[in-house]
Every structure is written in structure tokens, then in C-alpha cells.
Design an enzyme around this catalytic site. Structure first.
Site, PDB file in Angstrom:
ATOM      1  N   ASN A  32      -2.103  14.352   5.833  1.00 60.94           N
ATOM      2  CA  ASN A  32      -3.471  14.327   6.384  1.00 60.94           C
ATOM      3  C   ASN A  32      -4.486  14.172   5.260  1.00 60.94           C
ATOM      4  O   ASN A  32      -5.496  13.477   5.413  1.00 60.94           O
ATOM      5  CB  ASN A  32      -3.767  15.624   7.146  1.00 60.94           C
ATOM      6  CG  ASN A  32      -3.262  15.602   8.588  1.00 60.94           C
ATOM      7  OD1 ASN A  32      -3.161  14.545   9.205  1.00 60.94           O
ATOM      8  ND2 ASN A  32      -2.945  16.769   9.113  1.00 60.94           N
ATOM      9  N   ASP A  89      -1.014   4.038   6.132  1.00 61.44           N
ATOM     10  CA  ASP A  89      -0.051   3.800   5.043  1.00 61.44           C
ATOM     11  C   ASP A  89      -0.086   4.965   4.048  1.00 61.44           C
ATOM     12  O   ASP A  89       0.954   5.383   3.533  1.00 61.44           O
ATOM     13  CB  ASP A  89      -0.384   2.504   4.285  1.00 61.44           C
ATOM     14  CG  ASP A  89      -0.440   1.293   5.211  1.00 61.44           C
ATOM     15  OD1 ASP A  89       0.308   1.275   6.199  1.00 61.44           O
ATOM     16  OD2 ASP A  89      -1.231   0.378   4.930  1.00 61.44           O
ATOM     17  N   TYR A 121      -4.548 -15.271   6.913  1.00 60.39           N
ATOM     18  CA  TYR A 121      -4.193 -16.662   6.585  1.00 60.39           C
ATOM     19  C   TYR A 121      -2.826 -16.597   5.920  1.00 60.39           C
ATOM     20  O   TYR A 121      -2.722 -16.474   4.708  1.00 60.39           O
ATOM     21  CB  TYR A 121      -5.260 -17.284   5.678  1.00 60.39           C
ATOM     22  CG  TYR A 121      -6.570 -17.427   6.427  1.00 60.39           C
ATOM     23  CD1 TYR A 121      -6.911 -18.632   7.014  1.00 60.39           C
ATOM     24  CD2 TYR A 121      -7.418 -16.336   6.603  1.00 60.39           C
ATOM     25  CE1 TYR A 121      -8.081 -18.757   7.758  1.00 60.39           C
ATOM     26  CE2 TYR A 121      -8.587 -16.443   7.345  1.00 60.39           C
ATOM     27  CZ  TYR A 121      -8.907 -17.661   7.914  1.00 60.39           C
ATOM     28  OH  TYR A 121     -10.062 -17.774   8.653  1.00 60.39           O
ATOM     29  N   ASN A 130       0.841  -1.203   0.000  1.00 61.58           N
ATOM     30  CA  ASN A 130       0.000   0.000   0.000  1.00 61.58           C
ATOM     31  C   ASN A 130       0.876   1.252   0.000  1.00 61.58           C
ATOM     32  O   ASN A 130       0.607   2.223  -0.716  1.00 61.58           O
ATOM     33  CB  ASN A 130      -0.899   0.060   1.239  1.00 61.58           C
ATOM     34  CG  ASN A 130      -1.947  -1.032   1.246  1.00 61.58           C
ATOM     35  OD1 ASN A 130      -2.268  -1.604   0.210  1.00 61.58           O
ATOM     36  ND2 ASN A 130      -2.465  -1.322   2.419  1.00 61.58           N
ATOM     37  N   TYR A 151      -6.171 -12.425   3.389  1.00 61.85           N
ATOM     38  CA  TYR A 151      -6.841 -12.025   4.641  1.00 61.85           C
ATOM     39  C   TYR A 151      -8.259 -11.531   4.411  1.00 61.85           C
ATOM     40  O   TYR A 151      -8.593 -11.055   3.345  1.00 61.85           O
ATOM     41  CB  TYR A 151      -5.985 -11.057   5.439  1.00 61.85           C
ATOM     42  CG  TYR A 151      -6.158  -9.581   5.264  1.00 61.85           C
ATOM     43  CD1 TYR A 151      -7.058  -8.862   6.056  1.00 61.85           C
ATOM     44  CD2 TYR A 151      -5.366  -8.866   4.373  1.00 61.85           C
ATOM     45  CE1 TYR A 151      -7.169  -7.488   5.942  1.00 61.85           C
ATOM     46  CE2 TYR A 151      -5.465  -7.489   4.260  1.00 61.85           C
ATOM     47  CZ  TYR A 151      -6.375  -6.801   5.043  1.00 61.85           C
ATOM     48  OH  TYR A 151      -6.485  -5.451   4.930  1.00 61.85           O
TER      49      TYR A 151
HETATM   50  P1  ATP Z   1      -3.602   2.292  10.401  1.00 56.12           P
HETATM   51  O1  ATP Z   1      -2.213   1.727  10.562  1.00 56.12           O
HETATM   52  O2  ATP Z   1      -4.701   1.429  10.960  1.00 56.12           O
HETATM   53  O3  ATP Z   1      -3.934   2.733   9.018  1.00 56.12           O
HETATM   54  P2  ATP Z   1      -2.648   4.653  11.913  1.00 56.12           P
HETATM   55  O4  ATP Z   1      -2.794   4.699  13.400  1.00 56.12           O
HETATM   56  O5  ATP Z   1      -1.308   4.471  11.322  1.00 56.12           O
HETATM   57  O6  ATP Z   1      -3.687   3.582  11.347  1.00 56.12           O
HETATM   58  P3  ATP Z   1      -4.542   6.828  11.713  1.00 56.12           P
HETATM   59  O7  ATP Z   1      -4.128   7.806  12.741  1.00 56.12           O
HETATM   60  O8  ATP Z   1      -5.763   6.012  11.944  1.00 56.12           O
HETATM   61  O9  ATP Z   1      -3.280   5.941  11.295  1.00 56.12           O
HETATM   62  O10 ATP Z   1      -4.771   7.579  10.333  1.00 56.12           O
HETATM   63  C1  ATP Z   1      -3.699   8.168   9.634  1.00 56.12           C
HETATM   64  C2  ATP Z   1      -4.070   9.533   9.174  1.00 56.12           C
HETATM   65  O11 ATP Z   1      -5.188   9.446   8.273  1.00 56.12           O
HETATM   66  C3  ATP Z   1      -4.492  10.469  10.277  1.00 56.12           C
HETATM   67  O12 ATP Z   1      -3.364  11.087  10.868  1.00 56.12           O
HETATM   68  C4  ATP Z   1      -5.371  11.444   9.502  1.00 56.12           C
HETATM   69  O13 ATP Z   1      -4.583  12.363   8.797  1.00 56.12           O
HETATM   70  C5  ATP Z   1      -6.060  10.541   8.488  1.00 56.12           C
HETATM   71  N1  ATP Z   1      -7.334  10.030   9.032  1.00 56.12           N
HETATM   72  C6  ATP Z   1      -7.580   8.811   9.559  1.00 56.12           C
HETATM   73  N2  ATP Z   1      -8.858   8.716   9.990  1.00 56.12           N
HETATM   74  C7  ATP Z   1      -9.432   9.909   9.719  1.00 56.12           C
HETATM   75  C8  ATP Z   1     -10.755  10.463   9.915  1.00 56.12           C
HETATM   76  N3  ATP Z   1     -11.735   9.756  10.500  1.00 56.12           N
HETATM   77  N4  ATP Z   1     -10.966  11.738   9.504  1.00 56.12           N
HETATM   78  C9  ATP Z   1      -9.999  12.463   8.915  1.00 56.12           C
HETATM   79  N5  ATP Z   1      -8.747  12.008   8.706  1.00 56.12           N
HETATM   80  C10 ATP Z   1      -8.469  10.752   9.098  1.00 56.12           C
END
Ligand code: ATP
Length: 312
Positions: free
Chosen positions: A278, A254, A105, A38, A90
Site C-alpha cells: 500500500n 505495478d 503505438y 516498472n 505511448y
Molecule cells: P493500475 O494497474 O492502473 O496501476 P491497479 O488496479 O492495479 O491499477 P490500484 O488499485 O489503482 O491498482 O492501486 C494499487 C495500490 O496503490 C492500491 O491498492 C493502493 O495501495 C495504492 N493506491 C492507488 N491509488 C491510491 C490513492 N488514491 N490513495 C492511496 N493509495 C492509492
């Protein structure tokens, strides 16, 4: 053009046709996923080059993944294929609020065949950044040696290293993860971590403390719908998330990493990197699937308001 390298497993993903517990899901839609792939797709869509180092099964699903990665324009010249181990798969469960749960898996993963001696010394010759993810470190025991070899190669060539712990407690214990990550932190330039993950990994230590201890240039803390914060040795930069309706947040991290690294290599300042990252994270969260929502540079610029959207 700048070029990144990353290493890791890829899987065929089965996306549920409806939300809720997996046992009540009658059908699935097939896609392709895996944190490192990804990430590579994310970087490639933003017009940088990505070399994906991996080993997949020499089977139908392996062919699907290989063709998919090639179709995205990823450099697959270091993807091996094995007839001995099936390609990993998966199944995903998605809750009503878009949060996901994964059922893997891949025991063993084809990466079991990608041993240290099969890593070509020249693999990083044309590379500007090495990205390592904790998923890779957790999947097979010898991956730790392979990753440390790549890290040493990168350091010898002065190539910056980014690391996302991507903690997966289904794959190993927190103690094992901590012990392995300890070996990685002193070598990295960028630590891209989730807020909860940071707290779990460092048990109440402050970011400043961690930064000083391992001499990490930038610690980037992803905070979901709260946005993200970057800590350097002297400064702190906070940026709010874009306001969206989250459908499936798997892969948002990612996407964030890919856009941040892209912008870092592009020479953008930290504020701009956070804006792009972001934006990419938010875009992926609005679309079902782990990488389908990864934006092109133009889509990302339109979303964050740098370019006007002309639909026709
Ligand atoms: P994962 O590894 O499960 O993808 P992570 O903890 O590495 O998660 P998150 O913090 O969930 O990452 O998400 C990464 C970024 O994506 C956040 O810093 C934000 O910029 C954006 N993001 C994620 N969820 C949202 C949301 N609900 N609304 C707006 N931006 C989001």
C-alpha cells in the site's frame, strides 16, 4: 539476495505537460514505461534483483530503454534487440483527478521477434519468483506460448509464480483475455488484481470460489484509495490505503505488486506485505510518471512510518 524474473514490452512514454484531452496537450516529457519493466524497477529499488526478459528495437528509443534499465540495476542479459521493428511508444492523457488514459503505438511490438525458441532453458536457473503480467500476454499472440513455457519451467524448478491480469481492453477482448488467463490461473501462487478487474474477469464469482477452483494460494485485491485485501484459503486480511493526494495513479498497481512480491520473498507476514505494498502504491500515485515514484526501501520505510525522516 533474492531474484525475480519477468517478461514484457517496454515503451518510451510521453507524459503530457498538462491535464485534459490529448488533442489539447501541446508538449510532452519523455520517460520510460511498461508494466513489467516498472515491476522490475520496483523490485530492484527495494534491493532485490530483477531479470527483465524482453526484446526492444535496435534504435534510439531502444538504446534509451536499455540504458535506463541498466541504470536501474536490472539484469538485462536476456533483452534482445531487433533491427526490424521500432521500439514501442505511448502517449499518456491525465485527467484532473490523476486518472490516466494511454494511447499506444506498438503494432507490432518488438516482442514479435521474441519467439519461444529464443527463450533459453536456463533463464530461470538463478530465479526465486516468476512474475507474469496480462499486458505481456495481450501484446503478441505467440507471447502466450512463451509465457506458458516460462511457467512450465518455473513449476519444474518449484519457483513460485505471481500474476497480475493487468487487463487492457485496448489490446484484446474480455473473452480472449479470459480464455488465455484460464490457462495461467492453475499454475500461479499469487494473483494480484484490481477490484474492478476481478469483477470483469470473473463475472460475479466470489474470490473464494475462484480460489478453490484454481487452487491459488493468495488472491490480492487492489482497491485504489481503499487499500487492498488478501484472501488465503482460510483467512482474509484488509488494510486501508495511506492517505495521499493522487497526481497520477498509473503504475500504482505495478508498484504495489513489486513491494508485495518483495515482502513475500523476504518472508514477511501478510499484514506487513500489505503495509509495504500500500505504501509503494501510494508513493507512485503522488508523482507524475509511471516509475519515477517507485521508492527505495528506505524511502518506503520512512513513508510508512518505520523510520524517521532526517532531511539533513
Ligand atoms: P493500475 O494497474 O492502473 O496501476 P491497479 O488496479 O492495479 O491499477 P490500484 O488499485 O489503482 O491498482 O492501486 C494499487 C495500490 O496503490 C492500491 O491498492 C493502493 O495501495 C495504492 N493506491 C492507488 N491509488 C491510491 C490513492 N488514491 N490513495 C492511496 N493509495 C492509492
Amino acid at each position: 539476495n533474492k531474484r525475480i524474473a519477468t517478461i514484457g514490452d517496454a515503451m518510451v512514454v510521453f507524459n503530457p505537460s498538462k491535464t485534459g484531452p490529448l488533442r489539447f496537450v501541446p508538449s510532452f516529457e519523455r520517460a520510460v514505461g511498461g508494466a513489467e519493466l516498472n515491476f522490475a524497477i520496483g523490485v530492484t529499488r527495494l534491493d532485490m534483483e530483477a531479470k527483465w526478459i524482453s526484446c526492444i528495437g535496435d534504435d534510439e528509443f531502444g538504446k534509451l530503454i536499455y540504458n535506463f534499465a541498466r541504470g536501474e540495476g536490472i539484469d538485462v542479459s536476456h533483452v534482445l534487440r531487433t533491427p526490424h521493428i521500432p521500439t514501442s511508444i505511448y502517449f499518456k492523457e491525465i485527467r484532473e483527478d490523476g486518472a490516466g488514459k494511454s494511447f499506444y503505438y506498438r503494432n507490432p511490438s518488438p516482442l514479435l521477434e521474441l519467439t519461444e525458441d529464443r527463450i533459453d532453458e536456463s533463464v530461470l536457473d538463478d530465479v526465486d519468483l516468476l512474475h507474469i503480467s496480462g499486458v505481456y500476454l495481450a501484446v503478441c499472440e505467440h507471447n502466450i506460448e512463451v509465457a506458458l513455457k516460462l511457467i512450465a519451467l518455473a513449476q519444474a524448478k518449484n519457483i513460485p509464480i505471481s500474476f497480475d491480469p493487468n487487463l487492457r481492453l485496448k489490446l484484446w477482448t474480455i473473452e480472449d483475455a479470459r480464455a488465455v488467463y484460464e490457462k495461467v490461473y492453475p499454475s500461479i501462487n499469487l494473483l494480484l488484481t484490481g477490484q474492478d478487474e476481478f469483477e470483469l474477469l470473473f463475472e460475479g464469482r466470489t474470490v473464494k470460489d475462484v480460489q478453490e477452483c484454481y487452487k491459488i494460494d493468495e488472491i490480492i485485491v487492489k482497491k485504489g484509495e481503499q487499500g487492498a485485501t488478501v484472501y488465503t484459503a482460510t483467512e482474509q486480511y484488509d488494510r486501508k490505503a495511506f492517505s495521499i493526494r493522487a497526481i497520477d495513479t498509473v503504475g500504482a498497481g505495478d508498484a504495489f505488486d513489486a513491494a508485495y512480491v518483495y515482502s513475500y520473498l523476504n518472508g514477511d507476514d501478510i499484514g506487513e506485505r500489505l503495509r509495504l505494498a500500500n505504501g509503494a502504491g501510494a508513493l507512485v500515485a503522488t508523482i507524475k510518471g509511471d516509475n519515477e515514484g517507485l521508492p527505495s526501501l528506505q524511502e518506503l520505510r520512512q513513508f510508512i512510518g518505520d523510520e524517521k525522516l532526517i532531511e539533513r
